[in-house]
Design an enzyme around this catalytic site. Structure first.
Site, PDB file in Angstrom:
ATOM      1  N   GLY A  49       8.856   0.642   1.508  1.00  0.00           N
ATOM      2  CA  GLY A  49       8.125   1.642   2.267  1.00  0.00           C
ATOM      3  C   GLY A  49       7.154   2.406   1.399  1.00  0.00           C
ATOM      4  N   GLU A  50       7.631   3.509   0.804  1.00  0.00           N
ATOM      5  CA  GLU A  50       6.765   4.397   0.034  1.00  0.00           C
ATOM      6  C   GLU A  50       6.502   3.997  -1.417  1.00  0.00           C
ATOM      7  OE1 GLU A  50       9.332   5.315   1.807  1.00  0.00           O
ATOM      8  OE2 GLU A  50       8.570   6.575   3.397  1.00  0.00           O
ATOM      9  N   PRO A  51       7.359   3.219  -2.084  1.00  0.00           N
ATOM     10  CA  PRO A  51       7.150   2.991  -3.520  1.00  0.00           C
ATOM     11  C   PRO A  51       5.738   2.577  -3.938  1.00  0.00           C
ATOM     12  CG  PRO A  51       9.299   2.170  -2.918  1.00  0.00           C
ATOM     13  CD  PRO A  51       8.630   2.602  -1.634  1.00  0.00           C
ATOM     14  N   PRO A  52       5.058   1.663  -3.224  1.00  0.00           N
ATOM     15  CA  PRO A  52       3.704   1.301  -3.687  1.00  0.00           C
ATOM     16  C   PRO A  52       2.699   2.437  -3.578  1.00  0.00           C
ATOM     17  CG  PRO A  52       4.586  -0.357  -2.193  1.00  0.00           C
ATOM     18  CD  PRO A  52       5.488   0.828  -2.106  1.00  0.00           C
ATOM     19  N   LEU A  53       3.011   3.486  -2.814  1.00  0.00           N
ATOM     20  CA  LEU A  53       2.099   4.616  -2.695  1.00  0.00           C
ATOM     21  C   LEU A  53       1.783   5.197  -4.067  1.00  0.00           C
ATOM     22  CD1 LEU A  53       1.989   7.435  -0.136  1.00  0.00           C
ATOM     23  CD2 LEU A  53       2.272   8.069  -2.524  1.00  0.00           C
TER      24      LEU A  53
END
Length: 203
Positions: A130-134
């Site tokens: 979900g958010e990690p690549p942000l």
């Protein structure tokens, strides 16, 4: 989730996470030193997300999160009026988000695949994405800082990238003002006293 149950203060705590989703990114940017405008020429991302159940969805998640993070670190600036606390950046005229032209011109994403992932006890050894690549979007921010440092050296400033104040988001205006050339120096406004303050407050 099995085998997790972290409790603060427990002398022998159980793990807080079952696994980590991780990755790395390298970006190349081009900056117009006269206007502060910039473009991301290339972004290369490598992610460890175990064995994906649906690679098409995961690739889309990585692309979208990276672009969202790039916007967070370079464009999306929230400002409030100092005199009444009202939000100034309301709507597309004042609050900028990434558009089609902001997508890296060369955008390569790959996943770590040459591992057994035997330690994962998830469905088919997959991981959440979900958010990690942000947070990988910050690679654009740091590439811009390196470009600014190069321009500052050309203008006779030898402070190095470490000498630049860390400001996020690194907007076009901030990029232009950080160049340190004679135009910026001539346009600098110094407050006469403490009563002269900016119109806006930034969180």
């Amino acid at each position: 989730m099995p085998e997790i149950g972290f409790v603060f203060g427990d002398p022998n705590p159980k793990p807080a996470f079952l696994y980590y989703t991780q990755g790395s990114a390298i970006t190349v940017v081009e900056v117009d030193t006269l206007t502060g405008d910039w473009a991301c020429l290339e972004a290369d991302i490598k992610m460890d997300i175990g064995r994906p159940i649906n690679q098409a969805i995961d690739y889309g998640q990585i692309e979208g999160a990276f672009i969202q993070g790039m916007g967070l670190f370079t464009m999306e600036q929230s400002l409030w009026f100092r005199h009444n606390g009202a939000l100034f950046t309301r709507g597309p005229g004042n609050y900028k988000i990434p558009g089609f032209r902001d997508v890296p011109q060369k955008f390569d994403i790959s996943m770590l695949k040459d591992r057994e992932f035997t330690h994962l006890k998830t469905i088919r050894s997959s991981k959440g994405i979900g958010e990690p690549p942000l947070f990988l979007g910050s690679a654009v921010h740091f590439a811009l800082r390196d470009a600014i440092n190069s321009a500052r050296k050309s203008n006779g400033i030898k402070s190095g990238a470490a000498g630049l104040p860390f400001k996020s988001p690194l907007t076009t205006e901030r990029i232009r003002n950080a160049m340190g050339d004679f135009i910026v120096n001539k346009s600098e406004v110094i407050p006469k006293d403490e009563s002269e303050k900016d119109f806006f407050v930034e969180a």
